[in-house]
Design a protein around this motif. Structure first.
Motif, PDB file in Angstrom:
ATOM      1  N   CYS A  31       0.761  -1.312  -0.061  1.00  0.00           N
ATOM      2  CA  CYS A  31       0.247  -0.213   0.088  1.00  0.00           C
ATOM      3  C   CYS A  31       0.937   1.203   0.042  1.00  0.00           C
ATOM      4  N   ILE A  32       0.518   2.168  -1.081  1.00  0.00           N
ATOM      5  CA  ILE A  32       1.316   3.157  -0.887  1.00  0.00           C
ATOM      6  C   ILE A  32       0.247   4.545  -0.400  1.00  0.00           C
ATOM      7  N   ILE A  33       0.668   5.345   0.523  1.00  0.00           N
ATOM      8  CA  ILE A  33      -0.261   6.387   0.766  1.00  0.00           C
ATOM      9  C   ILE A  33       0.419   7.707   0.597  1.00  0.00           C
ATOM     10  N   GLN A  34      -0.425   8.646  -0.389  1.00  0.00           N
ATOM     11  CA  GLN A  34       0.012   9.701  -0.732  1.00  0.00           C
ATOM     12  C   GLN A  34      -0.771  10.836  -0.160  1.00  0.00           C
ATOM     13  N   PRO A  35      -0.451  12.290  -0.335  1.00  0.00           N
ATOM     14  CA  PRO A  35      -1.379  13.220   0.157  1.00  0.00           C
ATOM     15  C   PRO A  35      -2.423  13.254  -0.704  1.00  0.00           C
ATOM     16  N   ASN A  36      -2.599  12.963  -1.738  1.00  0.00           N
ATOM     17  CA  ASN A  36      -3.678  12.904  -2.726  1.00  0.00           C
ATOM     18  C   ASN A  36      -4.467  11.840  -2.941  1.00  0.00           C
ATOM     19  N   GLY A  37      -4.196  10.476  -2.394  1.00  0.00           N
ATOM     20  CA  GLY A  37      -5.024   9.507  -2.683  1.00  0.00           C
ATOM     21  C   GLY A  37      -4.001   8.225  -2.201  1.00  0.00           C
ATOM     22  N   VAL A  38      -4.408   7.212  -2.379  1.00  0.00           N
ATOM     23  CA  VAL A  38      -3.747   5.771  -2.013  1.00  0.00           C
ATOM     24  C   VAL A  38      -3.496   4.723  -3.316  1.00  0.00           C
ATOM     25  N   GLU A  39      -2.708   3.957  -3.155  1.00  0.00           N
ATOM     26  CA  GLU A  39      -2.602   2.758  -4.109  1.00  0.00           C
ATOM     27  C   GLU A  39      -2.350   1.537  -3.482  1.00  0.00           C
ATOM     28  N   TRP A  40      -2.938   0.665  -4.025  1.00  0.00           N
ATOM     29  CA  TRP A  40      -2.818  -0.890  -3.463  1.00  0.00           C
ATOM     30  C   TRP A  40      -2.754  -1.863  -4.676  1.00  0.00           C
ATOM     31  N   LYS A  41      -1.242  -2.247  -4.965  1.00  0.00           N
ATOM     32  CA  LYS A  41      -1.353  -3.448  -6.106  1.00  0.00           C
ATOM     33  C   LYS A  41      -1.844  -2.869  -7.437  1.00  0.00           C
ATOM     34  N   GLY A  42      -1.588  -1.453  -7.666  1.00  0.00           N
ATOM     35  CA  GLY A  42      -2.134  -0.899  -8.894  1.00  0.00           C
ATOM     36  C   GLY A  42      -3.481  -0.505  -8.878  1.00  0.00           C
ATOM     37  N   VAL A  43      -4.420  -0.603  -7.824  1.00  0.00           N
ATOM     38  CA  VAL A  43      -5.457   0.102  -7.791  1.00  0.00           C
ATOM     39  C   VAL A  43      -5.569   1.471  -7.087  1.00  0.00           C
ATOM     40  N   LYS A  44      -5.883   2.350  -7.775  1.00  0.00           N
ATOM     41  CA  LYS A  44      -5.769   3.743  -7.141  1.00  0.00           C
ATOM     42  C   LYS A  44      -7.074   4.329  -6.716  1.00  0.00           C
ATOM     43  N   ALA A  45      -7.105   4.968  -5.582  1.00  0.00           N
ATOM     44  CA  ALA A  45      -8.233   5.484  -5.212  1.00  0.00           C
ATOM     45  C   ALA A  45      -7.986   6.794  -4.656  1.00  0.00           C
ATOM     46  N   ASN A  46      -9.063   7.611  -4.187  1.00  0.00           N
ATOM     47  CA  ASN A  46      -9.306   8.796  -3.225  1.00  0.00           C
ATOM     48  C   ASN A  46      -8.886   8.559  -1.933  1.00  0.00           C
ATOM     49  N   GLN A  47      -9.549   7.434  -1.593  1.00  0.00           N
ATOM     50  CA  GLN A  47      -9.265   7.309  -0.080  1.00  0.00           C
ATOM     51  C   GLN A  47      -9.392   5.552   0.051  1.00  0.00           C
ATOM     52  N   ILE A  48      -8.982   5.147   1.373  1.00  0.00           N
ATOM     53  CA  ILE A  48      -9.189   3.798   1.623  1.00  0.00           C
ATOM     54  C   ILE A  48      -9.684   3.713   3.168  1.00  0.00           C
ATOM     55  N   VAL A  49     -10.640   2.916   3.353  1.00  0.00           N
ATOM     56  CA  VAL A  49     -11.424   2.967   4.696  1.00  0.00           C
ATOM     57  C   VAL A  49     -11.426   1.471   5.162  1.00  0.00           C
ATOM     58  N   PHE A  50     -10.945   1.180   6.364  1.00  0.00           N
ATOM     59  CA  PHE A  50     -10.522   0.003   6.901  1.00  0.00           C
ATOM     60  C   PHE A  50     -11.701  -0.625   7.838  1.00  0.00           C
ATOM     61  N   CYS A  51     -12.254  -1.727   7.282  1.00  0.00           N
ATOM     62  CA  CYS A  51     -13.503  -2.474   7.914  1.00  0.00           C
ATOM     63  C   CYS A  51     -13.030  -3.784   8.365  1.00  0.00           C
ATOM     64  N   GLU A  52     -11.959  -3.904   8.769  1.00  0.00           N
ATOM     65  CA  GLU A  52     -11.118  -5.102   9.045  1.00  0.00           C
ATOM     66  C   GLU A  52     -11.232  -5.842  10.405  1.00  0.00           C
ATOM     67  N   GLY A  53     -12.416  -5.505  11.375  1.00  0.00           N
ATOM     68  CA  GLY A  53     -12.395  -6.255  12.403  1.00  0.00           C
ATOM     69  C   GLY A  53     -11.546  -6.015  13.487  1.00  0.00           C
ATOM     70  N   THR A  54     -11.190  -7.287  13.725  1.00  0.00           N
ATOM     71  CA  THR A  54      -9.982  -7.404  14.940  1.00  0.00           C
ATOM     72  C   THR A  54      -8.663  -6.931  14.362  1.00  0.00           C
ATOM     73  N   GLY A  55      -8.501  -7.163  12.797  1.00  0.00           N
ATOM     74  CA  GLY A  55      -7.514  -6.622  12.277  1.00  0.00           C
ATOM     75  C   GLY A  55      -6.976  -5.101  12.606  1.00  0.00           C
ATOM     76  N   GLY A  56      -8.121  -4.397  13.036  1.00  0.00           N
ATOM     77  CA  GLY A  56      -7.632  -3.103  13.226  1.00  0.00           C
ATOM     78  C   GLY A  56      -6.807  -2.722  14.613  1.00  0.00           C
ATOM     79  N   ILE A  57      -6.508  -3.899  15.485  1.00  0.00           N
ATOM     80  CA  ILE A  57      -5.585  -3.700  16.420  1.00  0.00           C
ATOM     81  C   ILE A  57      -4.151  -3.518  15.866  1.00  0.00           C
ATOM     82  N   ASN A  58      -3.960  -4.074  14.952  1.00  0.00           N
ATOM     83  CA  ASN A  58      -2.708  -3.949  14.355  1.00  0.00           C
ATOM     84  C   ASN A  58      -2.272  -2.950  13.221  1.00  0.00           C
ATOM     85  N   ASN A  59      -3.599  -1.881  12.900  1.00  0.00           N
ATOM     86  CA  ASN A  59      -3.416  -1.225  12.154  1.00  0.00           C
ATOM     87  C   ASN A  59      -2.472   0.137  12.368  1.00  0.00           C
TER      88      ASN A  59
END
Length: 350
Positions: A169-197
């Motif tokens: 995952c690449i976090i930039q000031p104007n967006g994010v990118e994960w394995k070639g998927v680019k987006a304006n934002q990323i939202v984590f709905c990862e359950g207990t995985g959030g403890i290690n975010n």
């Protein structure tokens, strides 16, 4: 690929958020490694308007419950499956103190509580000292919802079935990118995985472990949820979900023999009907100290969001806060101050 939002996780929160964003015209990409024992997949799916030994109304239930009923009804129509049905709780009092507490609350809480003729249940249960009813309660078909919505995501090329890794995952000031998927934002709905975010690990998570048995009880009616310390909840394929524990200290996430033995003994003491245990489930819930969800965007890295921490009230909380987060993202509307992660601004800004 360019999308509006990347969502991590397709549990209850991830499903509700992606559905709301898609309805609002956004293009999403959900990243989810399917895990059979995630909290949503082993949850009972009950919405109960009151809680605890004192039988008090849950937080803002007058707002959240009708909103949730409408949301599950709408989503069910879209997925061509019934996701929600009213299924009131019958509370079998186990001690005189339980009956006194229920009777005292009944005087002040007639909207959600009433008494029932316990003799109706004489053929099914060993009755002790009375039965009360909690209403309206709702039963959500979580498994059907997750499976049907996953198919919808696949058809719309909006799901990648992989484990999310921060190294990709690449976090930039104007967006994010994960394995070639680019987006304006990323939202984590990862359950207990959030403890290690790394962006939200300082939030006051307080995860707990739950266990449940799945049993065949052929002669037990399926129109109610039955409660006496443990709960017997209609489950899929004519089975019943029986549980659950709330363990705050645990060495592992596997089912335990002690829970199996204790629960089967309780069933034998309570039920008059024959039953057969067919499965034993365990999972970790993403609860938190405040018992309020985590909703919103990081105070410093403003294109990284979270919708998590709903704990045992996820079925009633997730629909409302997924909708509210969607409105916040698209129209800038404010979030509920007791759920907005900005209440942890000083901690998260470190």
């Amino acid at each position: 690929m360019q999308v509006d939002t990347i969502i991590i996780g397709q549990g209850l929160c991830g499903t509700m958020l992606s559905w709301n964003l898609m309805k609002a015209g956004q293009q999403v990409m959900v990243i989810d490694e399917s895990r059979p024992n995630s909290a949503t997949k082993v949850a009972s799916g009950v919405i109960n308007p009151v809680t605890g030994r004192r039988i008090v109304r849950t937080w803002e239930i007058e707002l959240f419950m009708p909103f949730a009923v409408d949301a599950y009804t709408q989503l069910g129509k879209e997925l061509a499956t019934q996701l929600i049905a009213q299924c009131n709780i019958l509370d079998f009092h186990a001690t005189p103190q339980n009956k006194i507490a229920f009777s005292e609350r009944l005087l002040k809480e007639k909207e959600y509580l009433s008494v029932v003729d316990e003799q109706i249940w004489e053929p099914y249960f060993h009755l002790l000292i009375g039965v009360g009813e909690i209403h309206p309660c709702w039963l959500i078909q979580l498994q059907e919802m997750l499976i049907a919505f996953r198919k919808k995501l696949i058809l719309q090329n909006a799901l990648i079935e992989e484990k999310f890794e921060w190294d990709d995952c690449i976090i930039q000031p104007n967006g994010v990118e994960w394995k070639g998927v680019k987006a304006n934002q990323i939202v984590f709905c990862e359950g207990t995985g959030g403890i290690n975010n790394p962006y939200f690990e300082l939030l006051p998570y307080a995860s707990n472990k739950g266990e449940a048995l799945i049993a065949s009880i052929p002669d037990l009616p399926r129109n109610n949820i039955f409660k006496q310390g443990i709960s017997i909840v209609p489950w899929k394929e004519d089975l019943f979900w029986i549980g659950s524990t709330y363990e705050w200290k645990y060495e592992h996430l596997q089912p335990t023999q002690s829970f199996y033995d204790k629960t089967t003994q309780q069933l034998q003491n309570w039920l008059k009907l024959p039953f057969k245990i067919v499965d034993h489930l365990a999972s970790e819930r993403p609860a938190n100290v405040e018992r309020r969800p985590f909703v919103g965007f990081h105070p410093v890295q403003k294109n990284i969001g979270v919708l998590n921490g709903t704990g045992t009230k996820g079925c009633s909380l997730a629909p409302y806060f997924a909708h509210q987060l969607t409105q916040h993202m698209i129209n800038g509307k404010p979030l509920h101050p007791l759920a907005d992660v900005q209440r942890f601004k000083n901690i998260l800004s470190r």
